[in-house]
Design a protein around this motif. Structure first.
Motif, PDB file in Angstrom:
ATOM      1  N   GLY A 153       0.814  -1.204   0.000  1.00 53.92           N
ATOM      2  CA  GLY A 153       0.000   0.000   0.000  1.00 53.92           C
ATOM      3  C   GLY A 153       0.855   1.263   0.000  1.00 53.92           C
ATOM      4  N   ALA A 154       1.922   1.251   0.778  1.00 55.92           N
ATOM      5  CA  ALA A 154       2.808   2.425   0.824  1.00 55.92           C
ATOM      6  C   ALA A 154       3.457   2.669  -0.542  1.00 55.92           C
ATOM      7  N   TYR A 155       3.833   1.577  -1.203  1.00 58.37           N
ATOM      8  CA  TYR A 155       4.464   1.704  -2.525  1.00 58.37           C
ATOM      9  C   TYR A 155       3.497   2.350  -3.526  1.00 58.37           C
ATOM     10  N   LEU A 156       2.245   1.836  -3.584  1.00 67.37           N
ATOM     11  CA  LEU A 156       1.284   2.390  -4.531  1.00 67.37           C
ATOM     12  C   LEU A 156       0.877   3.809  -4.153  1.00 67.37           C
ATOM     13  N   TRP A 157       0.751   4.061  -2.861  1.00 64.59           N
ATOM     14  CA  TRP A 157       0.434   5.414  -2.402  1.00 64.59           C
ATOM     15  C   TRP A 157       1.527   6.382  -2.847  1.00 64.59           C
ATOM     16  N   ALA A 158       2.788   5.979  -2.727  1.00 69.52           N
ATOM     17  CA  ALA A 158       3.890   6.849  -3.144  1.00 69.52           C
ATOM     18  C   ALA A 158       3.870   7.090  -4.658  1.00 69.52           C
ATOM     19  N   LYS A 159       3.564   6.056  -5.420  1.00 66.51           N
ATOM     20  CA  LYS A 159       3.505   6.217  -6.881  1.00 66.51           C
ATOM     21  C   LYS A 159       2.377   7.168  -7.277  1.00 66.51           C
ATOM     22  N   VAL A 213      -7.920  19.287  -8.992  1.00 68.51           N
ATOM     23  CA  VAL A 213      -7.230  18.264  -8.190  1.00 68.51           C
ATOM     24  C   VAL A 213      -7.985  16.931  -8.191  1.00 68.51           C
ATOM     25  N   PRO A 214      -9.323  16.896  -7.997  1.00 70.51           N
ATOM     26  CA  PRO A 214     -10.003  15.583  -8.085  1.00 70.51           C
ATOM     27  C   PRO A 214      -9.829  14.921  -9.452  1.00 70.51           C
ATOM     28  N   SER A 215      -9.868  15.722 -10.505  1.00 73.80           N
ATOM     29  CA  SER A 215      -9.695  15.172 -11.851  1.00 73.80           C
ATOM     30  C   SER A 215      -8.304  14.565 -12.021  1.00 73.80           C
ATOM     31  N   LEU A 216      -7.279  15.288 -11.555  1.00 79.10           N
ATOM     32  CA  LEU A 216      -5.910  14.777 -11.680  1.00 79.10           C
ATOM     33  C   LEU A 216      -5.659  13.596 -10.742  1.00 79.10           C
ATOM     34  N   ALA A 217      -6.340  13.594  -9.591  1.00 77.65           N
ATOM     35  CA  ALA A 217      -6.200  12.446  -8.674  1.00 77.65           C
ATOM     36  C   ALA A 217      -6.729  11.181  -9.332  1.00 77.65           C
ATOM     37  N   LEU A 218      -7.848  11.314 -10.042  1.00 82.72           N
ATOM     38  CA  LEU A 218      -8.408  10.149 -10.736  1.00 82.72           C
ATOM     39  C   LEU A 218      -7.489   9.696 -11.873  1.00 82.72           C
ATOM     40  N   THR A 219      -6.948  10.656 -12.620  1.00 78.82           N
ATOM     41  CA  THR A 219      -6.004  10.305 -13.686  1.00 78.82           C
ATOM     42  C   THR A 219      -4.782   9.586 -13.115  1.00 78.82           C
ATOM     43  N   LEU A 221       0.626  12.681  -8.960  1.00 81.41           N
ATOM     44  CA  LEU A 221      -0.171  13.871  -8.666  1.00 81.41           C
ATOM     45  C   LEU A 221       0.725  15.100  -8.497  1.00 81.41           C
ATOM     46  N   VAL A 222       1.860  14.935  -7.822  1.00 83.79           N
ATOM     47  CA  VAL A 222       2.765  16.075  -7.618  1.00 83.79           C
ATOM     48  C   VAL A 222       3.310  16.564  -8.959  1.00 83.79           C
ATOM     49  N   VAL A 223       3.665  15.628  -9.837  1.00 81.31           N
ATOM     50  CA  VAL A 223       4.174  16.033 -11.162  1.00 81.31           C
ATOM     51  C   VAL A 223       3.114  16.836 -11.917  1.00 81.31           C
ATOM     52  N   LEU A 224       1.871  16.364 -11.887  1.00 81.51           N
ATOM     53  CA  LEU A 224       0.812  17.080 -12.604  1.00 81.51           C
ATOM     54  C   LEU A 224       0.555  18.453 -11.972  1.00 81.51           C
ATOM     55  N   LEU A 225       0.634  18.523 -10.645  1.00 81.27           N
ATOM     56  CA  LEU A 225       0.429  19.821  -9.990  1.00 81.27           C
ATOM     57  C   LEU A 225       1.564  20.780 -10.303  1.00 81.27           C
TER      58      LEU A 225
END
Length: 516
Positions: free
Chosen positions: A108-114, A160-166, A119-123
């Protein structure tokens, strides 16, 4: 290692990997520069985000933020997928995953980090657009009061919700083996178009109508509802519409309205929260499947084996194998065609049949479909040594750099023409200018595939461009549709070909570096 430390470590490593490449900053700078086009002066004859018939807000911080939020929500949720995906595949194929899984770090930590890394790159990409927006607010001088809260509010609520889903979908498409390459890129494009269509189909034009829950992933319905609510309606029986994209004013001046603040209601916030929550649910659902998906590792060629024998292909290639160049071309064609599955050949036969016998409009769509069938070839042909990690071996042969480039160009161009051969023959007899446009379009597709692959060292950019061109071309736009206006299509590609040639020359200067 605690979960927060593991997430931070993987996130930091991923961001270092991405941010140190000049290509990332070129993308940020390029998209930020394009944002300037979204803020035309009042004297310009076009709008990019408008409400009703030619209305827009004065360039306050709130309106600047709304324009940036809408533009990035629509475009970055598509383009961003192709920008960020691939990090999980890289970890799987370079065996980094096997090292990580041996530590105490949880799946879970691995996927959360990915997901956070995506998300950070898109922001960061979007932050460049906001900086340009602030510069536009200052230079246009329609409203000089800087309000950072109003600037970022639309971004937080809509984008942000849109990019989170992407980002969550990028994780899934990297995990599932058959979605990791071109098939996944095509499927995501189709999914994106379907989501946009689903969102706009829910629009209710009655005045005062509530926003349907949960609305659309990109927040267009919420923005349209709130802007229509706040602004005066010219027709009392009809709600104002939201327009995103170039809108010509045909000589009229835009109507500028004061819009210093946006206050979304609780229902709108719940709808946006739903899409953000959906991204987290998708991420959580991926955790139990991570080990099983990560076990499927290998290059596409290895995974599928040598493929079918295709005796007809051997007979067809025999005349080619009378010289060194022909032998290489024949080998490339075998590598391209033999791994194809039965469904691919069936779809190609259908496309060729439609090109031969259907009316002109269906023939044009079938030509585009045939080119899309070979999308992976055009996008990844020049990347074979990089994906199979054989560059260090292949380029030790004298003269291989130019010889291999010529072979790949010949294979790509020949394939682009062969896929539309029935239509080409029909057009040569009935509409020679369209046949000429088809030849040049095929040449352009092959060279642009090689150029973008060589310059950016992955095929995702070309796949996105060709899919977008195919989508608009199937609806009658000119880039790939050679029937509507052949001479205009011809001029487009003749103008673009020198650019592709320069990009290819720049990207192929040191093919040995493809090993890295």
């Amino acid at each position: 290692m605690s979960a927060p430390r593991a997430v931070a470590a993987v996130l930091a490593a991923d961001l270092r990997q991405r941010l140190r490449t000049p290509r990332f900053w070129l993308v940020v700078a390029g998209l930020a520069a394009l944002m300037w086009w979204c803020f035309p002066a009042a004297s310009e004859a076009y709008l990019t985000v408008s409400v009703g018939d030619g209305m827009r807000g004065r360039y306050s911080s709130a309106w600047i933020g709304m324009v940036a939020a809408l533009m990035y929500s629509v475009t970055l949720s598509l383009a961003g997928f192709y920008l960020v995906r691939g990090t999980l595949v890289r970890d799987f194929e370079t065996r980094t995953w096997q090292l990580l899984v041996a530590t105490t770090m949880s799946r879970g930590a691995y996927l959360w980090a990915k997901w956070l890394s995506h998300l950070v790159v898109l922001l960061l990409v979007m932050a460049g657009g906001l900086i340009v927006g602030l510069a536009a607010q200052w230079l246009r001088a329609e409203d000089l009061r800087i309000d950072l809260l109003e600037l970022v509010k639309p971004v937080l609520v809509l984008t942000v919700p849109s990019l989170a889903l992407t980002s969550a979908l990028a994780v899934w498409f990297d995990m599932v083996p058959w979605l990791r390459r071109s098939a996944g890129n095509v499927l995501f494009f189709v999914l994106y178009v379907a989501l946009v269509a689903m969102g706009t189909s829910q629009a209710d034009q009655r005045p005062g109508a509530a926003v349907p829950f949960p609305g659309d992933p990109h927040g267009l319905l919420l923005a349209e509802h709130d802007l229509s609510r706040d602004w005066p309606a010219i027709d009392a029986g009809k709600e104002l519409g939201l327009s995103i994209g170039t809108q010509s004013l045909e000589g009229k001046r835009p109507v500028l309205l004061e819009w210093p603040r946006w206050t979304p209601d609780a229902g709108g916030l719940r709808a946006r929260g739903f899409w953000f929550g959906l991204a987290l649910v998708l991420l959580a659902m991926a955790v139990p499947l991570l080990d099983r998906c990560a076990a499927h590792v290998g290059s596409p060629g290895k995974a599928r084996g040598d493929g079918a024998r295709l005796r007809w292909l051997e007979a067809l290639l025999t005349p080619l194998q009378r010289g060194p160049f022909g032998v290489l071309v024949a080998a490339e064609l075998r590598l391209v065609l033999r791994p194809r599955r039965a469904w691919w050949w069936l779809l190609l036969l259908v496309a060729l049949g439609v090109q031969a016998f259907a009316p002109a409009k269906a023939m044009a769509v079938a030509m585009i479909g045939a080119w899309v069938l070979a999308l992976d070839v055009f996008a990844r042909l020049i990347l074979r040594e990089r994906e199979t990690r054989t560059a260090a071996l292949v380029f030790t042969a004298p003269g291989m750099r130019l010889r291999l480039l010529a072979v790949r160009a010949a294979v790509g161009i020949g394939l682009a023409w062969a896929l539309v051969l029935p239509a080409l023959l029909r057009l040569a007899l009935s509409q020679p200018s369209a046949a000429l446009a088809t030849l040049v379009a095929g040449l352009s597709i092959a060279l642009w595939g090689l150029a973008t692959g060589a310059l950016f060292r992955n095929g995702r950019l070309f796949e996105l461009l060709l899919l977008a061109a195919a989508y608009v071309g199937a609806q009658g736009a000119l880039v790939l549709n050679v029937v509507v206006d052949p001479m205009a299509t011809l001029r487009w590609h003749l103008f673009a070909l020198p650019v592709a040639a320069v990009m290819l020359a720049l990207g192929w200067r040191k093919p040995e570096a493809f090993a890295h």
